[in-house]
Design a protein around this motif. Structure first.
Motif, PDB file in Angstrom:
ATOM      1  N   ASP A  37       1.081  -1.167  -0.084  1.00 20.93           N
ATOM      2  CA  ASP A  37       0.133   0.115   0.134  1.00 20.93           C
ATOM      3  C   ASP A  37       0.822   1.155  -0.037  1.00 20.93           C
ATOM      4  O   ASP A  37       1.637   1.519   0.884  1.00 20.93           O
ATOM      5  N   ARG A  38       0.903   1.799  -1.090  1.00 23.32           N
ATOM      6  CA  ARG A  38       1.690   3.036  -1.441  1.00 23.32           C
ATOM      7  C   ARG A  38       3.149   2.885  -0.880  1.00 23.32           C
ATOM      8  O   ARG A  38       3.759   3.745   0.059  1.00 23.32           O
ATOM      9  N   GLY A  39       3.846   1.894  -1.087  1.00 25.73           N
ATOM     10  CA  GLY A  39       5.408   1.511  -1.030  1.00 25.73           C
ATOM     11  C   GLY A  39       5.552   0.840   0.329  1.00 25.73           C
ATOM     12  O   GLY A  39       6.907   0.869   0.734  1.00 25.73           O
ATOM     13  N   ARG A  40       4.552   0.719   1.150  1.00 28.72           N
ATOM     14  CA  ARG A  40       4.734   0.033   2.140  1.00 28.72           C
ATOM     15  C   ARG A  40       3.958  -1.386   2.504  1.00 28.72           C
ATOM     16  O   ARG A  40       3.125  -1.447   1.503  1.00 28.72           O
ATOM     17  N   CYS A  41       4.382  -2.116   3.474  1.00 25.60           N
ATOM     18  CA  CYS A  41       3.772  -3.378   3.643  1.00 25.60           C
ATOM     19  C   CYS A  41       2.839  -3.480   4.834  1.00 25.60           C
ATOM     20  O   CYS A  41       3.116  -3.281   5.861  1.00 25.60           O
ATOM     21  N   GLU A  42       1.568  -3.295   4.619  1.00 26.83           N
ATOM     22  CA  GLU A  42       0.448  -3.240   5.439  1.00 26.83           C
ATOM     23  C   GLU A  42      -0.186  -4.452   5.878  1.00 26.83           C
ATOM     24  O   GLU A  42      -0.258  -5.379   5.121  1.00 26.83           O
ATOM     25  N   ALA A  43      -0.436  -4.524   7.145  1.00 31.66           N
ATOM     26  CA  ALA A  43      -0.914  -5.939   7.924  1.00 31.66           C
ATOM     27  C   ALA A  43      -2.336  -6.102   7.208  1.00 31.66           C
ATOM     28  O   ALA A  43      -3.112  -5.315   7.281  1.00 31.66           O
ATOM     29  N   ILE A  44      -2.616  -7.440   6.773  1.00 25.97           N
ATOM     30  CA  ILE A  44      -3.999  -7.774   6.370  1.00 25.97           C
ATOM     31  C   ILE A  44      -4.779  -7.944   7.375  1.00 25.97           C
ATOM     32  O   ILE A  44      -4.275  -8.863   8.490  1.00 25.97           O
ATOM     33  N   VAL A  45      -5.900  -7.287   7.771  1.00 24.58           N
ATOM     34  CA  VAL A  45      -6.945  -7.712   8.803  1.00 24.58           C
ATOM     35  C   VAL A  45      -7.842  -8.672   8.209  1.00 24.58           C
ATOM     36  O   VAL A  45      -8.796  -8.318   7.340  1.00 24.58           O
ATOM     37  N   VAL A  46      -7.774  -9.750   8.894  1.00 28.38           N
ATOM     38  CA  VAL A  46      -8.720 -11.136   8.389  1.00 28.38           C
ATOM     39  C   VAL A  46      -9.849 -11.215   9.334  1.00 28.38           C
ATOM     40  O   VAL A  46      -9.805 -11.313  10.436  1.00 28.38           O
ATOM     41  N   PRO A  47     -11.009 -11.019   8.718  1.00 25.66           N
ATOM     42  CA  PRO A  47     -12.368 -10.943   9.557  1.00 25.66           C
ATOM     43  C   PRO A  47     -12.604 -12.553   9.979  1.00 25.66           C
ATOM     44  O   PRO A  47     -12.034 -13.426   9.593  1.00 25.66           O
ATOM     45  N   GLU A  48     -13.618 -12.568  10.804  1.00 28.36           N
ATOM     46  CA  GLU A  48     -13.894 -13.658  11.317  1.00 28.36           C
ATOM     47  C   GLU A  48     -14.581 -14.480  10.125  1.00 28.36           C
ATOM     48  O   GLU A  48     -15.072 -14.194   9.248  1.00 28.36           O
ATOM     49  N   ASN A  49     -14.221 -16.133  10.084  1.00 29.60           N
ATOM     50  CA  ASN A  49     -14.556 -16.901   9.029  1.00 29.60           C
ATOM     51  C   ASN A  49     -14.354 -16.747   7.767  1.00 29.60           C
ATOM     52  O   ASN A  49     -14.738 -16.885   6.620  1.00 29.60           O
ATOM     53  N   ALA A  50     -12.745 -16.092   7.784  1.00 23.50           N
ATOM     54  CA  ALA A  50     -12.005 -15.934   6.583  1.00 23.50           C
ATOM     55  C   ALA A  50     -10.686 -16.489   6.706  1.00 23.50           C
ATOM     56  O   ALA A  50     -10.312 -16.715   8.050  1.00 23.50           O
ATOM     57  N   PHE A  51      -9.855 -16.574   5.597  1.00 20.84           N
ATOM     58  CA  PHE A  51      -8.560 -16.958   5.841  1.00 20.84           C
ATOM     59  C   PHE A  51      -7.562 -16.341   4.931  1.00 20.84           C
ATOM     60  O   PHE A  51      -8.434 -15.269   3.903  1.00 20.84           O
ATOM     61  N   LEU A  52      -6.346 -15.921   5.000  1.00 24.16           N
ATOM     62  CA  LEU A  52      -5.421 -15.334   4.304  1.00 24.16           C
ATOM     63  C   LEU A  52      -5.356 -15.930   2.749  1.00 24.16           C
ATOM     64  O   LEU A  52      -5.589 -17.160   2.456  1.00 24.16           O
ATOM     65  N   ASP A  53      -5.679 -15.090   1.584  1.00 18.11           N
ATOM     66  CA  ASP A  53      -5.533 -15.400   0.261  1.00 18.11           C
ATOM     67  C   ASP A  53      -4.453 -15.072  -0.265  1.00 18.11           C
ATOM     68  O   ASP A  53      -4.057 -13.685  -0.539  1.00 18.11           O
ATOM     69  N   THR A  54      -3.484 -15.863  -1.117  1.00 23.09           N
ATOM     70  CA  THR A  54      -2.484 -15.347  -1.661  1.00 23.09           C
ATOM     71  C   THR A  54      -2.339 -14.867  -3.169  1.00 23.09           C
ATOM     72  O   THR A  54      -1.566 -14.391  -3.669  1.00 23.09           O
ATOM     73  N   ARG A  55      -3.723 -14.766  -3.701  1.00 16.71           N
ATOM     74  CA  ARG A  55      -3.913 -14.209  -5.027  1.00 16.71           C
ATOM     75  C   ARG A  55      -3.397 -12.921  -5.066  1.00 16.71           C
ATOM     76  O   ARG A  55      -3.735 -12.103  -4.036  1.00 16.71           O
ATOM     77  N   ALA A  56      -3.057 -12.403  -6.363  1.00 17.55           N
ATOM     78  CA  ALA A  56      -2.637 -11.032  -6.321  1.00 17.55           C
ATOM     79  C   ALA A  56      -3.756 -10.023  -6.440  1.00 17.55           C
ATOM     80  O   ALA A  56      -3.320  -8.604  -6.041  1.00 17.55           O
ATOM     81  N   TYR A  57      -4.883 -10.306  -6.455  1.00 13.62           N
ATOM     82  CA  TYR A  57      -6.164  -9.407  -6.724  1.00 13.62           C
ATOM     83  C   TYR A  57      -6.898  -9.545  -5.256  1.00 13.62           C
ATOM     84  O   TYR A  57      -6.720 -10.641  -4.607  1.00 13.62           O
ATOM     85  N   GLY A  58      -7.622  -8.782  -5.136  1.00 12.53           N
ATOM     86  CA  GLY A  58      -8.584  -8.812  -3.880  1.00 12.53           C
ATOM     87  C   GLY A  58      -7.994  -8.391  -2.657  1.00 12.53           C
ATOM     88  O   GLY A  58      -6.830  -7.696  -2.572  1.00 12.53           O
ATOM     89  N   PRO A  59      -8.780  -8.360  -1.474  1.00  9.63           N
ATOM     90  CA  PRO A  59      -8.311  -7.887  -0.199  1.00  9.63           C
ATOM     91  C   PRO A  59      -7.181  -8.534   0.445  1.00  9.63           C
ATOM     92  O   PRO A  59      -6.665  -8.060   1.554  1.00  9.63           O
ATOM     93  N   GLY A  60      -6.634  -9.725   0.143  1.00 10.64           N
ATOM     94  CA  GLY A  60      -5.934 -10.451   0.826  1.00 10.64           C
ATOM     95  C   GLY A  60      -6.333 -11.628   1.543  1.00 10.64           C
ATOM     96  O   GLY A  60      -5.559 -12.330   2.363  1.00 10.64           O
ATOM     97  N   TRP A  61      -7.672 -11.807   1.771  1.00 14.47           N
ATOM     98  CA  TRP A  61      -8.368 -12.602   2.547  1.00 14.47           C
ATOM     99  C   TRP A  61      -9.416 -13.173   1.614  1.00 14.47           C
ATOM    100  O   TRP A  61     -10.086 -12.409   0.750  1.00 14.47           O
ATOM    101  N   ARG A  62     -10.055 -14.311   1.957  1.00 11.67           N
ATOM    102  CA  ARG A  62     -11.116 -14.970   1.343  1.00 11.67           C
ATOM    103  C   ARG A  62     -12.029 -15.539   2.586  1.00 11.67           C
ATOM    104  O   ARG A  62     -11.584 -15.865   3.493  1.00 11.67           O
ATOM    105  N   CYS A  63     -13.248 -15.553   2.326  1.00 14.30           N
ATOM    106  CA  CYS A  63     -14.225 -16.019   3.100  1.00 14.30           C
ATOM    107  C   CYS A  63     -14.226 -17.737   3.084  1.00 14.30           C
ATOM    108  O   CYS A  63     -13.945 -18.263   2.046  1.00 14.30           O
ATOM    109  N   GLU A  64     -14.519 -18.184   4.240  1.00 17.07           N
ATOM    110  CA  GLU A  64     -14.570 -19.673   4.304  1.00 17.07           C
ATOM    111  C   GLU A  64     -15.718 -20.294   3.517  1.00 17.07           C
ATOM    112  O   GLU A  64     -16.615 -19.286   3.174  1.00 17.07           O
ATOM    113  N   ARG A  65     -15.743 -21.508   3.281  1.00 16.87           N
ATOM    114  CA  ARG A  65     -16.749 -22.036   2.424  1.00 16.87           C
ATOM    115  C   ARG A  65     -17.833 -22.218   3.245  1.00 16.87           C
ATOM    116  O   ARG A  65     -17.970 -22.207   4.388  1.00 16.87           O
ATOM    117  N   GLY A  66     -19.218 -21.520   2.485  1.00 16.43           N
ATOM    118  CA  GLY A  66     -20.380 -21.222   3.310  1.00 16.43           C
ATOM    119  C   GLY A  66     -20.728 -19.985   3.827  1.00 16.43           C
ATOM    120  O   GLY A  66     -21.574 -19.842   4.338  1.00 16.43           O
TER     121      GLY A  66
END
Length: 267
Positions: free
Chosen positions: A195-224
């Motif tokens: 984010d603008r030349g820095r590495c900001e921590a990804i805030v993962v909400p409940e019922n989600a996990f880190l997503d390594t895909r280059a697009y998106g917020p950096g997290w993905r919801c669990e199945r369901g």
């Protein structure tokens, strides 16, 4: 009737003329082949073939009209022993000039003749500059490159070329060097996003996990669960539906179609 016989006679006469021409041509080719193939009595400056029948001319001689004549070898050449071509070739380090002589290949100072013998190359630590080899001047934090390039050097890990120099790569906190030849020189560690030349921590909400895909917020919801803003809410399946492949939305079963938030039977 007379006309028919006359026409037939002309045709027969033409066929005989064509046949005679073909036979004469075959005889001429056979005589030429006999004279060039090394068949017959062994002439002077010739020897019997090591395989098959017949003979061939000694090295330095070539076949002409059934005889082995001496080849006039230019300086710095050797006899090829072939019955075709000039019968000679230039030695290693020389090139044929006008089909009559052998000229030396120019090798500049701090250069050497390639193993092929047809070209030259600069020694390590030197680069080609027109017809000469000039010394490579290494900037700080650089090393000699084995790859053929104009400058002949590369920057050390952690540095990037900038106007003929090697400048340090500014890696932000929670980032790392990619060592990539192209693209970004650094990337963020897992759990962080650029984010603008820095590495900001990804805030993962409940019922989600880190997503390594280059697009998106950096997290993905669990199945369901499906994303809604910065949260993951549980999916309530309507009757006659099922979760899709990713499990973050739903589809109607076969034989049903979507109608608002319901799955109704197809008409």
């Amino acid at each position: 009737m007379t006309f028919y016989h006359t026409d037939r006679n002309r045709l027969v006469s033409g066929l005989f003329s064509t046949a005679s021409l073909v036979i004469a041509l075959m005889i001429l080719l056979a005589q030429s082949a006999f004279a060039q193939s090394g068949i017959g009595s062994l002439p002077e400056n010739a020897h019997e073939r090591s395989y098959g029948s017949g003979w061939e001319c000694d090295a330095g001689f070539r076949l002409k009209d059934g005889a082995c004549i001496q080849i006039d070898l230019p300086e710095d050449s050797y006899a090829t022993g072939r019955s075709y071509g000039s019968g000679w070739a230039c030695r290693r380090g020389f090139f044929e000039l006008g089909g009559e002589s052998c000229a030396a290949i120019f090798v500049p100072e701090n250069g050497f003749l390639r193993s092929s013998g047809y070209d030259w190359k600069c020694k390590r630590g030197y680069r080609v500059d027109q017809d000469s080899c000039v010394k490579i001047v290494l900037p700080d934090q650089a090393y000699l490159s084995e790859e053929a390039s104009e400058k002949g050097w590369k920057c050390n890990r952690g540095f990037i070329e900038d106007s003929g120099r090697c400048s340090p790569i500014a890696v932000p906190e929670n980032g790392y060097l990619t060592n990539a030849k192209f693209g970004a020189a650094w990337a963020c560690e897992r759990g962080y996003v650029e984010d603008r030349g820095r590495c900001e921590a990804i805030v993962v909400p409940e019922n989600a996990f880190l997503d390594t895909r280059a697009y998106g917020p950096g997290w993905r919801c669990e199945r369901g669960f499906e994303p809604q803003g910065n949260t993951c809410i549980e999916i309530v399946l309507p009757a006659n539906s099922h979760l899709d492949r990713d499990g973050n939305t739903w589809r109607c079963d076969r034989g049903f179609q979507i109608s608002g938030a319901l799955c109704v039977r197809e008409r």
